[in-house]
Design a protein around this motif. Structure first.
Motif, PDB file in Angstrom:
ATOM      1  N   GLU A 119       0.909  -1.352   0.045  1.00 46.20           N
ATOM      2  CA  GLU A 119       0.022  -0.039   0.099  1.00 46.20           C
ATOM      3  C   GLU A 119       0.897   1.325   0.105  1.00 46.20           C
ATOM      4  O   GLU A 119       0.741   2.236  -0.819  1.00 46.20           O
ATOM      5  CB  GLU A 119      -0.968  -0.077   1.297  1.00 46.20           C
ATOM      6  CG  GLU A 119      -2.046  -1.118   1.264  1.00 46.20           C
ATOM      7  CD  GLU A 119      -3.350  -0.821   0.298  1.00 46.20           C
ATOM      8  OE1 GLU A 119      -3.264   0.494  -0.148  1.00 46.20           O
ATOM      9  OE2 GLU A 119      -3.958  -1.702   0.020  1.00 46.20           O
ATOM     10  N   LEU A 120       1.938   1.221   0.604  1.00 45.80           N
ATOM     11  CA  LEU A 120       2.692   2.348   0.879  1.00 45.80           C
ATOM     12  C   LEU A 120       3.885   2.634  -0.389  1.00 45.80           C
ATOM     13  O   LEU A 120       4.543   3.684  -0.409  1.00 45.80           O
ATOM     14  CB  LEU A 120       3.643   2.348   2.284  1.00 45.80           C
ATOM     15  CG  LEU A 120       2.635   2.453   3.213  1.00 45.80           C
ATOM     16  CD1 LEU A 120       3.454   2.238   4.805  1.00 45.80           C
ATOM     17  CD2 LEU A 120       1.810   3.737   3.508  1.00 45.80           C
ATOM     18  N   GLY A 121       3.919   1.443  -0.961  1.00 43.86           N
ATOM     19  CA  GLY A 121       5.017   1.528  -1.991  1.00 43.86           C
ATOM     20  C   GLY A 121       6.515   1.478  -1.891  1.00 43.86           C
ATOM     21  O   GLY A 121       7.199   1.718  -2.472  1.00 43.86           O
ATOM     22  N   ARG A 122       6.628   0.735  -0.599  1.00 38.89           N
ATOM     23  CA  ARG A 122       8.189   0.517  -0.572  1.00 38.89           C
ATOM     24  C   ARG A 122       8.283  -0.509   0.438  1.00 38.89           C
ATOM     25  O   ARG A 122       7.672  -0.900   1.384  1.00 38.89           O
ATOM     26  CB  ARG A 122       8.921   1.721   0.096  1.00 38.89           C
ATOM     27  CG  ARG A 122       8.104   2.253   1.395  1.00 38.89           C
ATOM     28  CD  ARG A 122       9.049   3.392   1.937  1.00 38.89           C
ATOM     29  NE  ARG A 122       8.697   3.450   3.150  1.00 38.89           N
ATOM     30  CZ  ARG A 122       7.761   4.215   3.851  1.00 38.89           C
ATOM     31  NH1 ARG A 122       6.900   4.998   2.691  1.00 38.89           N
ATOM     32  NH2 ARG A 122       7.219   4.406   5.020  1.00 38.89           N
ATOM     33  N   PRO A 123       9.428  -1.230   0.276  1.00 40.55           N
ATOM     34  CA  PRO A 123       9.423  -2.478   1.263  1.00 40.55           C
ATOM     35  C   PRO A 123       9.883  -2.265   2.856  1.00 40.55           C
ATOM     36  O   PRO A 123      10.165  -1.139   2.895  1.00 40.55           O
ATOM     37  CB  PRO A 123      10.737  -3.186   0.507  1.00 40.55           C
ATOM     38  CG  PRO A 123      11.653  -2.186   0.154  1.00 40.55           C
ATOM     39  CD  PRO A 123      10.632  -1.308  -0.541  1.00 40.55           C
ATOM     40  N   SER A 124       9.378  -3.296   3.496  1.00 34.45           N
ATOM     41  CA  SER A 124       9.474  -2.882   5.149  1.00 34.45           C
ATOM     42  C   SER A 124      11.081  -3.125   5.258  1.00 34.45           C
ATOM     43  O   SER A 124      11.812  -3.810   4.851  1.00 34.45           O
ATOM     44  CB  SER A 124       8.817  -3.967   5.915  1.00 34.45           C
ATOM     45  OG  SER A 124       9.221  -4.129   7.170  1.00 34.45           O
ATOM     46  N   PRO A 125      11.315  -2.068   6.247  1.00 34.39           N
ATOM     47  CA  PRO A 125      12.832  -2.277   6.973  1.00 34.39           C
ATOM     48  C   PRO A 125      13.107  -3.339   8.039  1.00 34.39           C
ATOM     49  O   PRO A 125      14.196  -3.337   8.172  1.00 34.39           O
ATOM     50  CB  PRO A 125      13.129  -0.681   7.557  1.00 34.39           C
ATOM     51  CG  PRO A 125      11.427  -0.369   7.757  1.00 34.39           C
ATOM     52  CD  PRO A 125      10.563  -0.875   6.914  1.00 34.39           C
ATOM     53  N   SER A 126      12.009  -3.952   8.066  1.00 32.86           N
ATOM     54  CA  SER A 126      12.097  -4.974   9.399  1.00 32.86           C
ATOM     55  C   SER A 126      13.081  -6.132   8.535  1.00 32.86           C
ATOM     56  O   SER A 126      12.604  -6.771   7.345  1.00 32.86           O
ATOM     57  CB  SER A 126      10.619  -5.610   9.808  1.00 32.86           C
ATOM     58  OG  SER A 126      10.820  -6.838  10.206  1.00 32.86           O
ATOM     59  N   ALA A 127      14.100  -6.816   9.180  1.00 36.54           N
ATOM     60  CA  ALA A 127      14.868  -7.861   8.759  1.00 36.54           C
ATOM     61  C   ALA A 127      14.015  -9.314   8.651  1.00 36.54           C
ATOM     62  O   ALA A 127      14.024  -9.940   7.866  1.00 36.54           O
ATOM     63  CB  ALA A 127      15.994  -8.092   9.769  1.00 36.54           C
TER      64      ALA A 127
END
Ligand code: HMG
Ligand code: MG
Length: 316
Positions: A297-305
């Motif tokens: 939805e936000l158009g970018r990958p999660s920073p969570s490992a």
């Protein structure tokens, strides 16, 4: 099937931890592009369904200050429609009496005020001096408690401030104690810019204990700006803290704090707690799938490992 860590119990840590999920509020408040109310509602619902015991849903702040959360009242209406009365147990932020009135109109039962440990951030985030913030909170907390609500009190910039630099433990304890004495039911100590390290966490919890506030009255709220959040979470638990804040997918930051990047990702915390054999009640697969959807939805990958490691299984 996603991986799960092998469980090796550490007897010096608590048996159970409450994860206080802040993604829909702290995570989304920083997003520039407006997220539709229906998407936010689905995010909250999926987090609740994944087993998160507390999900902070939104903020009744001034819409000019945080435009992303201007739909707070509408979101609560949608959540009550979808989840029933239990949606009124989802906490919301209220900075002042006006915010409290808006929360009371919706019949909400848990609110959170948010104070600052430093003068500069109080002015930037609340348009108040350090002292004036207490004058704003006093009637807010008094009225909320009289109406039977629980009141969490956040304290920001507990481990350092981007404008003022180091923040003495004694200063944080004094601010936190004042908020508690107003009637707050829990304090959440925020490392808003993620600069803290483990011994600092231990010293802060000890400072509160010496001031008469045991670890059971505290939550810790870490940001992962410098990669210290998980280590700090372990230090907090070792000091007896059993409530930890986290944000699904590591979303978030604070719009009024320069250099406040992502909160500790809930998935990373869940992985850690699972490995340590600490009960948390969260279904990691369901949580990762939720964060993968939100990242889309936000158009970018999660920073969570952990989301990155497991996300492919969740359809990323
Ligand atoms: P102000 O401009 O000083 O407000 O802002 P005011 O009291 O002078 O009132 C001005 C106007 O705003 C009035 O309307 C009020 O009714 C209205 P007018 O008479 O001009 O038409 N108003 C409101 N409207 C809707 N809802 C309200 C509200 N309050 C006043 N609640 C204020 C003071 C506190 C309102 C403002 O500074 C504010 O909204 N700040 C919020 C900033 C924020 O949300 N920051 C992010 C959250 S904190 C955070 O992220 C840290 C945390 O995650 C932990 C961590 O990581 O450290 C918690
Ligand atoms: Mg935060």
């Amino acid at each position: 099937m996603s991986g799960l860590p092998q469980v090796v119990r550490d007897p010096t840590l608590p048996e159970r931890v409450t994860i206080y999920e802040v993604g829909p509020r702290d995570g989304l408040q920083n997003e520039r592009a407006l997220v539709p109310t229906a998407v936010k509602a689905r995010f909250v619902r999926r987090l609740v369904a994944a087993g998160l015991p507390v999900v902070e849903s939104t903020s009744f702040v001034h819409p000019r200050w945080v435009p992303q959360l201007a739909d707070a009242a509408d979101l609560v209406d949608v959540l009550v429609e979808e989840l029933g009365d239990s949606a009124r147990d989802l906490p919301v932020l209220v900075p002042n009496e006006r915010g409290l009135d808006r929360a009371l109109e919706k019949g909400l039962r848990h609110v959170a005020i948010f104070g600052s440990a430093t003068e500069t951030f109080a002015r930037k985030n609340l348009n108040r001096s350090l002292d004036e913030q207490f004058a704003m909170f006093e009637p807010t907390v008094r009225r909320a408690r009289a109406a039977g609500l629980d009141v969490r009190a956040y304290v920001s910039m507990c481990f350092g401030d981007p404008w003022e630099g180091p923040v003495p433990v004694a200063q944080v304890v004094e601010v936190g104690k004042r908020l508690f004495d107003l009637g707050a039911t829990q304090l959440s100590l925020g490392d808003t810019i993620g600069v803290g390290t483990t011994a600092h966490v231990t010293a802060l919890v000890e400072g509160f204990r010496e001031a008469g506030l045991p670890a059971s009255s505290l939550a810790l709220h870490f940001h992962d700006t410098y990669g210290q959040a998980l280590a700090n979470a372990v230090a907090a638990m070792r000091s007896g803290v059993t409530t930890l804040d986290a944000s699904a997918g590591g979303l978030g930051g604070c719009p009024y704090a320069r250099s406040a990047t992502g909160n500790l990702a809930t998935e990373d915390l869940v992985w850690l707690l699972t490995g340590l054999g600490i009960e948390h009640g969260v279904d990691l697969d369901a949580l990762v799938a939720t964060s993968v959807e939100m990242a889309g939805e936000l158009g970018r990958p999660s920073p969570s490992a952990v989301v990155r490691a497991l996300g492919a299984d969740a359809g990323e």
